[in-house]
Write an enzyme that holds these catalytic residues in place. Structure first.
Site, mmCIF file in Angstrom:
data_model
loop_
_atom_site.group_PDB
_atom_site.id
_atom_site.type_symbol
_atom_site.label_atom_id
_atom_site.label_comp_id
_atom_site.label_asym_id
_atom_site.label_seq_id
_atom_site.Cartn_x
_atom_site.Cartn_y
_atom_site.Cartn_z
ATOM 1 N N ASN A 113 0.822 -1.223 0.000
ATOM 2 C CA ASN A 113 0.000 0.000 0.000
ATOM 3 C C ASN A 113 0.855 1.272 0.000
ATOM 4 O O ASN A 113 0.603 2.200 -0.760
ATOM 5 C CB ASN A 113 -0.954 -0.004 1.198
ATOM 6 C CG ASN A 113 -1.963 -1.135 1.108
ATOM 7 O OD1 ASN A 113 -2.038 -1.822 0.080
ATOM 8 N ND2 ASN A 113 -2.715 -1.345 2.163
ATOM 9 N N SER B 156 -6.964 13.095 -48.668
ATOM 10 C CA SER B 156 -8.167 12.260 -48.659
ATOM 11 C C SER B 156 -7.998 11.205 -49.734
ATOM 12 O O SER B 156 -7.432 11.463 -50.790
ATOM 13 C CB SER B 156 -9.379 13.134 -48.960
ATOM 14 O OG SER B 156 -10.416 12.345 -49.488
ATOM 15 N N LYS C 48 -7.896 17.718 -51.044
ATOM 16 C CA LYS C 48 -7.923 17.913 -49.586
ATOM 17 C C LYS C 48 -6.544 17.899 -48.932
ATOM 18 O O LYS C 48 -5.667 17.131 -49.307
ATOM 19 C CB LYS C 48 -8.779 16.822 -48.922
ATOM 20 C CG LYS C 48 -10.248 16.903 -49.235
ATOM 21 C CD LYS C 48 -10.949 18.112 -48.629
ATOM 22 C CE LYS C 48 -11.286 17.916 -47.183
ATOM 23 N NZ LYS C 48 -12.312 16.931 -46.956
ATOM 24 N N ASN D 265 -5.954 17.771 -44.945
ATOM 25 C CA ASN D 265 -6.692 17.791 -43.678
ATOM 26 C C ASN D 265 -5.765 18.030 -42.489
ATOM 27 O O ASN D 265 -4.712 17.396 -42.394
ATOM 28 C CB ASN D 265 -7.438 16.463 -43.490
ATOM 29 C CG ASN D 265 -8.472 16.244 -44.580
ATOM 30 O OD1 ASN D 265 -9.039 17.205 -45.086
ATOM 31 N ND2 ASN D 265 -8.674 15.004 -44.954
ATOM 32 N N TYR E 289 -6.644 2.237 2.378
ATOM 33 C CA TYR E 289 -6.483 1.710 1.033
ATOM 34 C C TYR E 289 -7.630 0.782 0.657
ATOM 35 O O TYR E 289 -8.071 -0.036 1.461
ATOM 36 C CB TYR E 289 -5.153 0.925 0.916
ATOM 37 C CG TYR E 289 -4.991 0.297 -0.464
ATOM 38 C CD1 TYR E 289 -4.471 1.015 -1.525
ATOM 39 C CD2 TYR E 289 -5.421 -1.007 -0.707
ATOM 40 C CE1 TYR E 289 -4.365 0.465 -2.790
ATOM 41 C CE2 TYR E 289 -5.323 -1.575 -1.969
ATOM 42 C CZ TYR E 289 -4.796 -0.835 -3.008
ATOM 43 O OH TYR E 289 -4.695 -1.382 -4.252
HETATM 44 N N1 ARG Z 1 -1.651 -3.363 -7.341
HETATM 45 C C1 ARG Z 1 -2.097 -2.651 -6.199
HETATM 46 C C2 ARG Z 1 -2.510 -1.232 -6.610
HETATM 47 O O1 ARG Z 1 -2.196 -0.845 -7.653
HETATM 48 C C3 ARG Z 1 -1.013 -2.556 -5.202
HETATM 49 C C4 ARG Z 1 -1.445 -2.430 -3.784
HETATM 50 C C5 ARG Z 1 -2.146 -3.627 -3.359
HETATM 51 N N2 ARG Z 1 -2.386 -3.703 -1.993
HETATM 52 C C6 ARG Z 1 -3.269 -4.580 -1.486
HETATM 53 N N3 ARG Z 1 -3.366 -4.600 -0.233
HETATM 54 N N4 ARG Z 1 -3.975 -5.341 -2.259
HETATM 55 O O2 ARG Z 1 -3.173 -0.524 -5.899
#
Ligand code: ARG
Length: 468
Positions: free
Chosen positions: A117, A284, A290, A292, A324
């Site tokens: 994340n 064209s 033409k 374009n 997230y």
């Molecule tokens: N591929 C995921 C994204 O783009 C990465 C993060 C994923 N994290 C998770 N806890 N599934 O967001």
């Protein structure tokens, strides 16, 4: 995309008794598009590993194994030899798996104190920062191309329009400089956005921060981030920096779309104001006459797509609770497409503006045909004491008369002009010419050639650097 022979082991599979369905695997995977982040993922991992080593969480031996493994991976990616696989859903897991294949347990230790994340948020920020820096260079080049063209046309006079009706004469250079200003603000917006992009999420881990004694400041320093995201929940969940970028990109595309619309009109034989080089036009297959203006038309069209991406990201974000959510994986395709479309557009636009021929005769003729100096006659009368509203009325009558004679105001003999107002003297013709008209707009920001010449010089100084 390859599949490994042994049954795939997801890095989070320990919790599950049944393997993930093939359809789900394909539906949830992002590797096909997020592999574009590989270089930034490696850069982020190197900084994270170095910090882990410095604080004693990783041994020197593990750190150098990781450095070596990531260098091999970087080469494999650059040379298009990296064994990307859908069995690992995204760029992060693909690289981590490969690293572990290459260097063993050290690879498995890299993820200490980190989550995908905060990793993905870091990667996107690094990617976007590089994109913004590239756009700055590209925008500067486009501004230079416009300034170069403008420098040749300070004294080329054209009709300025309001409501697409001839309004007052202006210098063609002045018209082009309007776009230099717009692009300048686009650059400032990107610079401003860059500050908020350039903050480090790593250390937020999954959402709550980490219990390892990591040094976020050190990672920020190694990666060139200006600061740390101050709240771990915010760091992993918001994509406002990407939305801001897309908003700046949308405005920029709107500016280019307006210029494109003008070029398209000006290229029409009805206007015949400019000619764009053959390299930027197509013919064209059926109508041999033409030429374009495909490039400006496509830029106008692509602006819709970029605005669409902005809308997509706003809606993507609006319903998400902290922190997230997998929804956020959907931020990538619109963002990548915005960056790539914008880059290509800026490059091609710069080349095209270097290949524009201006038909000064047609521009002048159009300015002369539309009674573009009518305001100048009114101003002349006002300066001689006529109240503005009366002057307006007098000139309207003179225009009507000229129209019925099929000529311009400047073509009417003095005796005729004086039938509309006896205040009119022999000095009137100086204000009725196009040159007289533009020369009189001699205030900052006005179209008098002397002002335009200094505006050009100023523009060169203001924008001729790669930063903001
Ligand atoms: N591929 C995921 C994204 O783009 C990465 C993060 C994923 N994290 C998770 N806890 N599934 O967001």
């Amino acid at each position: 995309m390859t599949s490994s022979d042994t049954p795939p082991q997801k890095s989070w599979s320990g919790r599950f008794s049944v393997p993930v369905a093939e359809t789900v695997k394909r539906y949830t995977a992002s590797v096909l598009f997020d592999k574009r982040l590989a270089a930034y993922d490696i850069q982020g991992s190197l900084a994270h590993a170095q910090m882990l080593c410095e604080v004693g969480i990783l041994t020197e031996g593990d750190f150098s194994a990781i450095q070596h493994g990531l260098a091999v991976i970087r080469q494999e990616v650059e040379q298009d030899r990296f064994p990307w696989t859908l069995d690992d859903e995204d760029v992060h897991l693909n690289i981590e798996k490969r690293l572990t294949q290459l260097v063993g347990d050290a690879g498995k230790r890299l993820h200490t104190g980190r989550s995908r994340n905060d990793q993905v948020a870091t990667d996107i920020r690094l990617y976007l920062r590089a994109a913004i820096d590239q756009h700055q260079v590209q925008l500067r080049a486009l501004q230079c191309a416009l300034i170069c063209l403008a420098e040749q046309h300070v004294d080329t006079l054209m009709p300025g329009f309001t409501h697409l009706q001839v309004a007052q004469p202006v210098s063609f250079a002045h018209h082009l400089l309007a776009y230099v200003e717009m692009l300048g603000r686009d650059r400032q917006r990107l610079t401003d956005c860059r500050q908020r992009v350039n903050q480090l999420p790593l250390g937020a881990a999954a959402l709550a921060g980490t219990s390892y004694p990591i040094r976020r400041e050190r990672v920020a320093e190694l990666l060139g981030f200006e600061g740390l995201c101050r709240n771990s929940l915010d760091a992993v969940s918001d994509r406002d920096f990407a939305i801001e970028y897309c908003a700046a990109a949308s405005l920029l595309m709107v500016h280019l779309s307006r210029l494109s619309e003008e070029l398209i009109l000006w290229m029409s034989p009805r206007f015949n104001f400019v000619r764009i080089g053959d390299a930027f036009c197509t013919g064209s297959s059926i109508m041999p006459q033409k030429r374009n203006p495909d490039v400006p038309e496509l830029v106008r069209g692509k602006s819709g797509r970029i605005i669409g991406h902005l809308m997509g990201l706003l809606v993507l974000m609006k319903g998400q609770p902290l922190a997230y959510n997998k929804d956020n994986q959907e931020d990538k395709e619109p963002l990548f497409d915005t960056v790539e479309t914008l880059s290509q557009t800026l490059i091609i636009y710069t080349e095209m503006m270097g290949d524009v021929q201006v038909n000064a005769v047609a521009l002048r003729q159009a300015a002369q045909e539309g009674f573009s100096t009518a305001t100048d006659l009114a101003d002349y009368l006002v300066k001689k004491g006529t109240p503005f509203r009366d002057a307006h009325e007098i000139v309207a009558r003179a225009v009507r008369h000229a129209e019925s004679e099929g000529c311009d105001l400047a073509d009417l003999p003095l005796t005729t002009l004086r039938t509309f107002s006896s205040i009119i003297g022999s000095d009137v013709h100086a204000v009725l010419t196009l040159e007289g008209s533009v020369a009189s707009r001699d205030i900052p920001g006005g179209t008098a050639p002397t002002r335009v010449r200094s505006a050009l010089q100023e523009a060169r100084q203001r924008w001729d650097h790669a930063g903001e």
